[in-house]
Motif scaffolding. Structure first.
Motif, PDB file in Angstrom:
ATOM      1  N   SER A   1      -1.879   3.109   4.705  1.00 54.40           N
ATOM      2  CA  SER A   1      -1.390   1.748   4.937  1.00 54.40           C
ATOM      3  C   SER A   1      -1.907   1.202   6.258  1.00 54.40           C
ATOM      4  O   SER A   1      -2.196   0.004   6.371  1.00 54.40           O
ATOM      5  N   VAL A  34      -5.567   0.048   5.693  1.00 52.09           N
ATOM      6  CA  VAL A  34      -5.641  -1.163   4.875  1.00 52.09           C
ATOM      7  C   VAL A  34      -5.199  -2.401   5.659  1.00 52.09           C
ATOM      8  O   VAL A  34      -5.798  -3.473   5.556  1.00 52.09           O
ATOM      9  N   THR A  48       0.825  -1.210   0.000  1.00 51.78           N
ATOM     10  CA  THR A  48       0.000   0.000   0.000  1.00 51.78           C
ATOM     11  C   THR A  48       0.855   1.254   0.000  1.00 51.78           C
ATOM     12  O   THR A  48       0.587   2.207  -0.745  1.00 51.78           O
TER      13      THR A  48
END
Length: 327
Positions: A162, A165, A119
């Motif tokens: 990030s 996610v 990510t």
């Protein structure tokens, strides 16, 4: 990080760790994809190697103390009670679950680390940071400060995305590990854990503890980068032959200091990830059912436990304190 110091291993790094930050900083080009794959593998290796440390740290964070304290002496020669350190605690886990037991919850953590690294690299490519000239003279303080603010804002965006996610897998990993406390098998696999959390808690169940983690990341980035900038600008003379070396160590030292200050956010985020999820480690007497992360913070503060688990080597037994009521 683009402009921030890396977190020390014991302080608890953001998802992806140093490998994730390095992958995000890798330049684009023909070898960029290969470099990103290398960083994914490196990140997975570091996550696997450090997993026993994280495992013991989490059990200490939730307040699980299966071994009695021992009498020792402090630097002044006075007798004090010390709780078991990392090696003693890890040996206890091996006695109960075998050597493989030290890697409970590793699979979702590896997936979380991989997602974080990928990510960050994707965000880096989608929103590239324009190169700025190196500025270090005091005459260019405003330009240098703008450079730090721009780089930190970019790093903050990558870190937040990030974190969002990878957080669902982080929650699963935390819950797999704390099953050691009550010897449960509720979360036995990644896919079954995903289905169970969605069924019992809905989509929000995958993001419990996300807010304090993000706040800790953001505060760490800004404090570390700005402090390092001002120290390097006003305290380090460019005429000094080792100025560049000192500046690089300034970022590292600031990273350690600031990560200790933001540790309570990490602790609260991890506790919220396992709180009131049906596991013994997230229920009384280990902790009440918290209504929010602020409730958890206030509870730990009243207990004097906001830095519980920050040290795994020399752990003094806490002095019993009066528990103040929490609204």
């Amino acid at each position: 990080m683009a402009a921030a110091a890396p977190l020390p291993p014991a302080a608890g790094a953001p998802p992806g760790g140093a490998a994730g930050r390095a992958a995000a900083a890798a330049p684009g080009g023909p070898g960029a994809e290969g470099a990103e794959g290398l960083f994914v593998v490196l990140g997975a290796g570091l996550a696997a190697a450090s997993h026993p440390l994280l495992y013991v740290k989490l059990l200490v964070q939730v307040g699980h103390e299966p071994l009695p304290p021992t009498v020792g002496r402090n630097v002044l020669g006075r007798k004090v009670l010390y709780l078991p350190g990392f090696f003693t605690y890890a040996r206890h886990i091996v006695e109960v679950d075998g050597k493989r037991g030290l890697f409970r919850g590793l699979t979702p953590r590896l997936i979380s680390s991989t997602l974080s690294t990928i990510t960050r690299g994707s965000v880096k490519k989608a929103f590239p940071l324009e190169d700025m000239e190196h500025v270090s003279n005091k005459d260019d303080v405003k330009t240098s400060l703008r450079k730090v603010v721009k780089e930190t804002s970019h790093e903050m965006m990558m870190q937040c995305v990030s974190r969002v996610v990878s957080h669902p897998l982080h929650v699963i990993s935390m819950r797999c590990m704390v099953q050691f406390v009550g010897r449960e098998v509720k979360y036995s696999g990644v896919f079954s854990a995903i289905g169970r959390i969605f069924k019992e808690e809905g989509i929000l169940g995958f993001f419990v503890g996300l807010v304090p983690h993000i706040l800790g990341d953001v505060i760490f980035l800004w404090c570390c980068n700005l402090l390092a900038h001002f120290i390097n600008t006003y305290a380090v003379d460019d005429n000094f032959s080792q100025a560049s070396v000192i500046r690089s160590y300034t970022k590292f030292v600031m990273g350690i200091a600031v990560s200790m200050l933001t540790y309570p956010f990490l602790l609260v985020g991890d506790l919220m990830a396992v709180n009131n999820c049906g596991l013994r480690a997230g229920l009384p007497p280990y902790a009440p059912a918290f209504t929010s992360w602020i409730h958890c913070w206030r509870y730990l503060s009243a207990q004097g436990q906001l830095f519980r688990g920050s040290s795994l080597l020399f752990r003094r037994a806490p002095v019993p304190a009066t528990c103040f009521p929490i609204d």
